[in-house]
Design an enzyme around this catalytic site. Structure first.
Site, PDB file in Angstrom:
ATOM      1  N   GLU A  54      -3.011  -2.821  -0.068  1.00  0.00           N
ATOM      2  CA  GLU A  54      -2.457  -1.913  -1.065  1.00  0.00           C
ATOM      3  C   GLU A  54      -2.981  -0.502  -0.837  1.00  0.00           C
ATOM      4  O   GLU A  54      -4.191  -0.283  -0.726  1.00  0.00           O
ATOM      5  CB  GLU A  54      -2.864  -2.383  -2.465  1.00  0.00           C
ATOM      6  CG  GLU A  54      -2.029  -1.822  -3.583  1.00  0.00           C
ATOM      7  CD  GLU A  54      -0.754  -2.619  -3.830  1.00  0.00           C
ATOM      8  OE1 GLU A  54       0.001  -2.250  -4.743  1.00  0.00           O
ATOM      9  OE2 GLU A  54      -0.517  -3.597  -3.108  1.00  0.00           O
ATOM     10  N   CYS A 112      18.729  24.381 -35.754  1.00  0.00           N
ATOM     11  CA  CYS A 112      19.762  25.283 -36.279  1.00  0.00           C
ATOM     12  C   CYS A 112      19.676  25.506 -37.779  1.00  0.00           C
ATOM     13  O   CYS A 112      20.376  26.366 -38.330  1.00  0.00           O
ATOM     14  CB  CYS A 112      21.154  24.766 -35.919  1.00  0.00           C
ATOM     15  SG  CYS A 112      21.598  23.228 -36.768  1.00  0.00           S
ATOM     16  N   SER A 134       6.697 -12.336  -3.381  1.00  0.00           N
ATOM     17  CA  SER A 134       6.340 -11.983  -4.750  1.00  0.00           C
ATOM     18  C   SER A 134       5.414 -13.066  -5.283  1.00  0.00           C
ATOM     19  O   SER A 134       5.262 -14.129  -4.661  1.00  0.00           O
ATOM     20  CB  SER A 134       7.587 -11.897  -5.636  1.00  0.00           C
ATOM     21  OG  SER A 134       8.475 -10.924  -5.150  1.00  0.00           O
ATOM     22  N   LEU A 135       4.808 -12.810  -6.427  1.00  0.00           N
ATOM     23  CA  LEU A 135       3.913 -13.801  -7.033  1.00  0.00           C
ATOM     24  C   LEU A 135       4.453 -14.231  -8.389  1.00  0.00           C
ATOM     25  O   LEU A 135       4.976 -13.421  -9.155  1.00  0.00           O
ATOM     26  CB  LEU A 135       2.504 -13.214  -7.215  1.00  0.00           C
ATOM     27  CG  LEU A 135       1.690 -12.962  -5.946  1.00  0.00           C
ATOM     28  CD1 LEU A 135       0.384 -12.283  -6.302  1.00  0.00           C
ATOM     29  CD2 LEU A 135       1.427 -14.266  -5.210  1.00  0.00           C
ATOM     30  N   CYS A 186      17.682  20.847 -40.101  1.00  0.00           N
ATOM     31  CA  CYS A 186      17.531  20.707 -38.649  1.00  0.00           C
ATOM     32  C   CYS A 186      16.474  21.686 -38.138  1.00  0.00           C
ATOM     33  O   CYS A 186      16.555  22.885 -38.450  1.00  0.00           O
ATOM     34  CB  CYS A 186      18.870  20.975 -37.959  1.00  0.00           C
ATOM     35  SG  CYS A 186      18.758  20.959 -36.151  1.00  0.00           S
ATOM     36  N   LYS A 194      -1.341 -11.296 -15.304  1.00  0.00           N
ATOM     37  CA  LYS A 194      -1.048  -9.923 -15.740  1.00  0.00           C
ATOM     38  C   LYS A 194      -1.816  -9.609 -17.022  1.00  0.00           C
ATOM     39  O   LYS A 194      -1.857 -10.408 -17.953  1.00  0.00           O
ATOM     40  CB  LYS A 194       0.448  -9.761 -16.001  1.00  0.00           C
ATOM     41  CG  LYS A 194       1.316 -10.061 -14.782  1.00  0.00           C
ATOM     42  CD  LYS A 194       1.273  -8.946 -13.779  1.00  0.00           C
ATOM     43  CE  LYS A 194       2.074  -7.760 -14.242  1.00  0.00           C
ATOM     44  NZ  LYS A 194       2.140  -6.695 -13.216  1.00  0.00           N
ATOM     45  N   ASP A 199      -2.979  -1.596  -8.374  1.00  0.00           N
ATOM     46  CA  ASP A 199      -1.732  -0.977  -8.816  1.00  0.00           C
ATOM     47  C   ASP A 199      -1.451   0.229  -7.928  1.00  0.00           C
ATOM     48  O   ASP A 199      -1.792   1.369  -8.250  1.00  0.00           O
ATOM     49  CB  ASP A 199      -1.856  -0.553 -10.275  1.00  0.00           C
ATOM     50  CG  ASP A 199      -0.508  -0.189 -10.886  1.00  0.00           C
ATOM     51  OD1 ASP A 199       0.514  -0.409 -10.209  1.00  0.00           O
ATOM     52  OD2 ASP A 199      -0.476   0.312 -12.016  1.00  0.00           O
ATOM     53  N   GLU A 204     -22.600  17.352  10.454  1.00  0.00           N
ATOM     54  CA  GLU A 204     -22.771  16.657  11.734  1.00  0.00           C
ATOM     55  C   GLU A 204     -21.460  15.992  12.161  1.00  0.00           C
ATOM     56  O   GLU A 204     -21.113  15.982  13.352  1.00  0.00           O
ATOM     57  CB  GLU A 204     -23.893  15.619  11.614  1.00  0.00           C
ATOM     58  CG  GLU A 204     -25.280  16.231  11.473  1.00  0.00           C
ATOM     59  CD  GLU A 204     -26.333  15.190  11.171  1.00  0.00           C
ATOM     60  OE1 GLU A 204     -27.362  15.166  11.874  1.00  0.00           O
ATOM     61  OE2 GLU A 204     -26.130  14.377  10.237  1.00  0.00           O
ATOM     62  N   TYR A 205     -20.751  15.430  11.189  1.00  0.00           N
ATOM     63  CA  TYR A 205     -19.461  14.806  11.496  1.00  0.00           C
ATOM     64  C   TYR A 205     -18.480  15.855  12.022  1.00  0.00           C
ATOM     65  O   TYR A 205     -17.756  15.618  13.001  1.00  0.00           O
ATOM     66  CB  TYR A 205     -18.882  14.129  10.244  1.00  0.00           C
ATOM     67  CG  TYR A 205     -17.514  13.523  10.474  1.00  0.00           C
ATOM     68  CD1 TYR A 205     -16.352  14.271  10.296  1.00  0.00           C
ATOM     69  CD2 TYR A 205     -17.383  12.198  10.886  1.00  0.00           C
ATOM     70  CE1 TYR A 205     -15.100  13.738  10.517  1.00  0.00           C
ATOM     71  CE2 TYR A 205     -16.125  11.649  11.111  1.00  0.00           C
ATOM     72  CZ  TYR A 205     -14.998  12.425  10.920  1.00  0.00           C
ATOM     73  OH  TYR A 205     -13.764  11.875  11.154  1.00  0.00           O
ATOM     74  N   GLU A 256      -8.945 -12.285  -7.027  1.00  0.00           N
ATOM     75  CA  GLU A 256      -8.940 -10.939  -6.471  1.00  0.00           C
ATOM     76  C   GLU A 256      -8.334  -9.967  -7.473  1.00  0.00           C
ATOM     77  O   GLU A 256      -7.535 -10.360  -8.330  1.00  0.00           O
ATOM     78  CB  GLU A 256      -8.109 -10.887  -5.178  1.00  0.00           C
ATOM     79  CG  GLU A 256      -8.624 -11.786  -4.073  1.00  0.00           C
ATOM     80  CD  GLU A 256      -7.709 -11.811  -2.854  1.00  0.00           C
ATOM     81  OE1 GLU A 256      -8.235 -11.931  -1.742  1.00  0.00           O
ATOM     82  OE2 GLU A 256      -6.485 -11.702  -3.033  1.00  0.00           O
ATOM     83  N   LYS A 268      -5.765  -7.212  -8.690  1.00  0.00           N
ATOM     84  CA  LYS A 268      -4.372  -6.870  -8.393  1.00  0.00           C
ATOM     85  C   LYS A 268      -4.243  -5.343  -8.475  1.00  0.00           C
ATOM     86  O   LYS A 268      -4.053  -4.776  -9.545  1.00  0.00           O
ATOM     87  CB  LYS A 268      -3.418  -7.547  -9.361  1.00  0.00           C
ATOM     88  CG  LYS A 268      -1.951  -7.418  -8.975  1.00  0.00           C
ATOM     89  CD  LYS A 268      -1.065  -8.234  -9.900  1.00  0.00           C
ATOM     90  CE  LYS A 268       0.392  -8.182  -9.445  1.00  0.00           C
ATOM     91  NZ  LYS A 268       0.942  -6.818  -9.513  1.00  0.00           N
ATOM     92  N   CYS A 310      24.504  23.787 -32.798  1.00  0.00           N
ATOM     93  CA  CYS A 310      23.116  23.325 -32.650  1.00  0.00           C
ATOM     94  C   CYS A 310      22.755  23.270 -31.163  1.00  0.00           C
ATOM     95  O   CYS A 310      23.277  22.427 -30.415  1.00  0.00           O
ATOM     96  CB  CYS A 310      22.939  21.955 -33.295  1.00  0.00           C
ATOM     97  SG  CYS A 310      21.230  21.382 -33.307  1.00  0.00           S
ATOM     98  N   ASP A 324     -21.827  15.695   6.512  1.00  0.00           N
ATOM     99  CA  ASP A 324     -20.489  16.209   6.788  1.00  0.00           C
ATOM    100  C   ASP A 324     -20.513  17.224   7.929  1.00  0.00           C
ATOM    101  O   ASP A 324     -19.600  17.269   8.771  1.00  0.00           O
ATOM    102  CB  ASP A 324     -19.898  16.858   5.533  1.00  0.00           C
ATOM    103  CG  ASP A 324     -19.545  15.820   4.474  1.00  0.00           C
ATOM    104  OD1 ASP A 324     -19.251  16.233   3.341  1.00  0.00           O
ATOM    105  OD2 ASP A 324     -19.554  14.616   4.796  1.00  0.00           O
ATOM    106  N   TYR A 353      -6.177  -7.645   1.847  1.00  0.00           N
ATOM    107  CA  TYR A 353      -6.481  -8.955   1.271  1.00  0.00           C
ATOM    108  C   TYR A 353      -5.783 -10.111   1.977  1.00  0.00           C
ATOM    109  O   TYR A 353      -6.001 -11.266   1.619  1.00  0.00           O
ATOM    110  CB  TYR A 353      -6.080  -8.979  -0.203  1.00  0.00           C
ATOM    111  CG  TYR A 353      -4.692  -8.418  -0.480  1.00  0.00           C
ATOM    112  CD1 TYR A 353      -3.542  -9.145  -0.207  1.00  0.00           C
ATOM    113  CD2 TYR A 353      -4.549  -7.144  -1.012  1.00  0.00           C
ATOM    114  CE1 TYR A 353      -2.287  -8.628  -0.438  1.00  0.00           C
ATOM    115  CE2 TYR A 353      -3.292  -6.611  -1.254  1.00  0.00           C
ATOM    116  CZ  TYR A 353      -2.165  -7.359  -0.971  1.00  0.00           C
ATOM    117  OH  TYR A 353      -0.911  -6.840  -1.197  1.00  0.00           O
ATOM    118  N   CYS A 383      21.672  15.747 -37.587  1.00  0.00           N
ATOM    119  CA  CYS A 383      22.213  17.085 -37.769  1.00  0.00           C
ATOM    120  C   CYS A 383      23.701  17.015 -37.418  1.00  0.00           C
ATOM    121  O   CYS A 383      24.056  16.604 -36.304  1.00  0.00           O
ATOM    122  CB  CYS A 383      21.496  18.084 -36.865  1.00  0.00           C
ATOM    123  SG  CYS A 383      22.279  19.722 -36.843  1.00  0.00           S
TER     124      CYS A 383
END
Length: 672
Positions: free
Chosen positions: A179, A412, A80-81, A409, A315, A125, A34-35, A121, A123, A431, A32, A227, A425
């Protein structure tokens, strides 16, 4: 200057190469420190020359807030799939694809399609990204939007260091799809020091990418996987494997779990293998995507109006876990209903830590055999973003302590009344949770739409200004508000202006704001459309009301009882005296019955990008559709936007028509 430019270009190329090794391949070749030296040298050179090249890594973090997102029209549609909820659905998809291939080959024996082979592949999220490169340079990045038009988020995407600003392929225009995600380990580290911890990685990524300030995006340290090549003006691939190789060769981060198979049986084995290890990943996935590998086969199979025939999303089922039931608390709602909320031993499900679970009522507790379950192991389930629910005890043993139902309750102290499976209640006038809930509901967006109002405002007004009824809001003055904590002149005037603006409202919204028991937006719309007068509705009888669509005897009695209640009558009278003017919309024009929604029962779920669900509902009603809030066998159509949950699942289980392509919806509404 030429020597300086050459030196800068060489330095940029070196830094970008190290970015690629570090962020894309996870194979850093320098420390890090050196970067940082290389990066600082580039910053100094840019300062000295006054020149910043387009692909400079110093351009990844923006310094200015954007005024808003511009629309971006994708060159190639983002589809969409189709969804497979189980193996039977997957095999049905395979059968359809095989039949189409066989039919084509029987008509074209001289040039048949190859035997089906597949790619599997993950999916992811997160948030779908569509990147546009022109002559090798990243010139635009956009969200999916409705698949045709998205939001331009180039400044935000540039903060993702695993995304290359330039690529070796420099022959024209190309769109790359993937994604944007937040790794779970990054989320964990972020939350250790965050003033407001983020709840889950999916929302964290989506919220960051759609934040107008790129610095906020940068702070989330997002990642991205790619993808698909969605559009090119000349490039072609023989199969998906060749496309994946192209993505890797051009320094895009590709999931290491891209697997190729020659049979659907092997695909099924891979699905089961991934399912068993899904919680070991450092990112969220909500399923797998199965695609046909051969590009010519994809071209022949083509698309339906909604999705490609050559791909399907498998899914995952709702995840379940076993944990310990620690306690049950009882919360008071605005209608007086007492709802039990279970606290469980924290357990991780799909990257989300679950501590509280739904228990609908005491009938739910009895039905699930949870009456003697405190301290016992219970089975819980979480599906998508739905609040987790307790399914029941994990064992048949009666080894837990008793859940004691309250008699008074918890707020109250009033004696509770059991109505069906629910405790209530009845102390509506004193209340606290009921009164605050009623005021908050009255001011909400779907009701009176009082801008800037929140439950915190309602609590403050209740506590400090003795606001007990919605009508009290319209008696407040500048002098009342200015003395409150966190209320300056600007905030006080803004709230008073919002009160004044809310006085002009439509009758349906006003009726919904009143919070009539057993009624929702659909019912109040039916009432407003039929009576078109508040006074006429207040005088309606049970016998009249039951003749209206979807209003049964229980709902009718609730409506009549509400308007006969002297407390409610006085509240409504005060609202009208304050200038609130609920006006009925004009009777709708004669509907053209020759449209696909006329006479259909429609449910809207998920998030639409082109319009709000309310706007879509009004357009559908104008076409003669009936909008309801729940899916049943009587439902004709379910319109599913992004992040649709249990309603979509139920529609698929019942075989109800689903419209999940927003472009198709716009066409059916006559808007595209």
């Amino acid at each position: 200057m030429t020597d300086a430019l050459q030196a800068m270009k060489a330095l940029i190329e070196e830094i970008n190469h190290h970015n690629y090794l570090y962020y894309t391949k996870d194979e850093p070749s320098i420390s890090d420190a050196e970067y940082d030296k290389l990066y600082d040298r580039l910053v100094a050179m840019e300062r000295e020359t006054g020149i910043t090249l387009p692909d400079s890594p110093t351009q990844r973090v923006g310094d200015q807030l954007l005024k808003g997102f511009d629309e971006h029209k994708h060159r190639s549609r983002l589809w969409s799939l189709d969804k497979a909820q189980n193996l039977d659905d997957l095999m049905a998809w395979h059968t359809r694809a095989s039949k189409l291939v066989n039919d084509y080959n029987s008509r074209n024996p001289e040039n048949p399609l190859p035997p089906l082979s597949f790619v599997v592949e993950l999916k992811f999220d997160g948030l779908t990204l569509n990147l546009t490169y022109e002559n090798g340079a990243l010139v635009q990045a956009a969200t999916r939007g409705n698949g045709v038009v998205g939001e331009g988020i180039l400044a935000q995407v540039k903060t993702i260091r695993s995304i290359p600003l330039t690529i070796p392929y420099n022959e024209g225009i190309i769109e790359i799809q993937g994604e944007g995600i937040m790794n779970l380990s990054v989320l964990e580290e972020y939350n250790k020091t965050a003033a407001e911890p983020l709840k889950n990685a999916r929302n964290a990524a989506a919220g960051a990418l759609r934040n107008l300030n790129p610095k906020v995006t940068a702070e989330r340290k997002l990642n991205a996987y790619f993808y698909n090549v969605g559009y090119t003006d000349g490039l072609a691939f023989e199969d998906h494997r060749e496309m994946v190789d192209f993505l890797r060769d051009n320094r895009f981060r590709v999931s290491p779990f891209v697997k190729f198979f020659d049979s659907i049986e092997a695909v099924v084995q891979e699905l089961e293998s991934i399912l068993s290890m899904r919680n070991t990943f450092d990112f969220l996935i909500d399923g797998l995507v199965v695609k046909i590998n051969d590009m010519r086969t994809r071209e022949v199979l083509g698309y339906t109006d909604k999705f490609p025939r050559w791909a399907v999303a498998y899914k995952f089922e709702a995840e379940e876990a076993v944990t310990t039931l620690l306690s049950v608390s009882w919360e008071v709602g605005r209608t007086g209903k007492i709802t039990p909320v279970a606290k469980v031993e924290p357990v991780d499900i799909a990257g989300v830590t679950v501590q509280n679970c739904t228990l609908n009522n005491i009938g739910d507790i009895e039905r699930k055999n949870l009456k003697h379950a405190l301290g016992s192991h219970v089975l819980i389930r979480r599906s998508n973003d739905v609040i987790p629910e307790i399914l029941g005890k994990a064992t048949d043993e009666q080894d837990g302590e008793e859940i004691v139902y309250p008699e008074h309750c918890p707020s109250c102290g009033s004696v509770l009344e059991l109505k069906g499976a629910h405790l209530f209640c009845l102390n509506r006038l004193e209340c606290r949770p009921q009164l605050i809930g009623r005021i908050t509901h009255f001011a909400s967006r779907d009701a009176m739409d009082i801008e800037t109002f929140s439950i915190m405002t309602a609590e403050q007004l209740y506590q400090e200004l003795d606001v007990r009824d919605p009508a009290d809001l319209y008696d407040l003055t500048f002098d009342d508000l200015i003395k409150l904590d966190r209320f300056g002149e600007k905030k006080a005037n803004k709230l008073l202006t919002a009160f004044e603006k809310s006085k002009q409202c439509d009758l349906a919204s006003f009726l919904f704001a009143l919070g009539i028991p057993n009624t929702g937006k659909t019912t109040t719309k039916v009432l407003a459309d039929h009576y078109r007068s508040l006074q006429k509705l207040m005088e309606a009888t049970t016998e009249e009301l039951v003749t209206l669509q979807d209003i049964g005897e229980i709902v009718a009695e609730s409506i009549v009882g509400f308007f006969r209640d002297p407390v409610m009558q006085r509240s409504i009278e005060r609202l009208l005296q304050a200038g609130v003017n609920p006006v009925s919309e004009e009777a709708p024009a004669v509907v053209n019955t020759d449209n696909p929604f006329f006479g259909k029962t429609v449910v809207l779920t998920g998030t639409l990008s082109a319009m709000s669900r309310d706007e879509a509902g009004k357009k559908l009603e104008a076409m003669g559709a009936k909008i309801t809030g729940s899916v049943s066998k009587k439902t004709d159509i379910v319109i599913a936007g992004e992040s649709a949950g249990s309603k979509l699942t139920k529609a698929q289980e019942l075989g109800i028509r689903v419209i999940d392509d927003e472009q198709e919806l716009l066409q059916l509404l006559g808007m595209a």
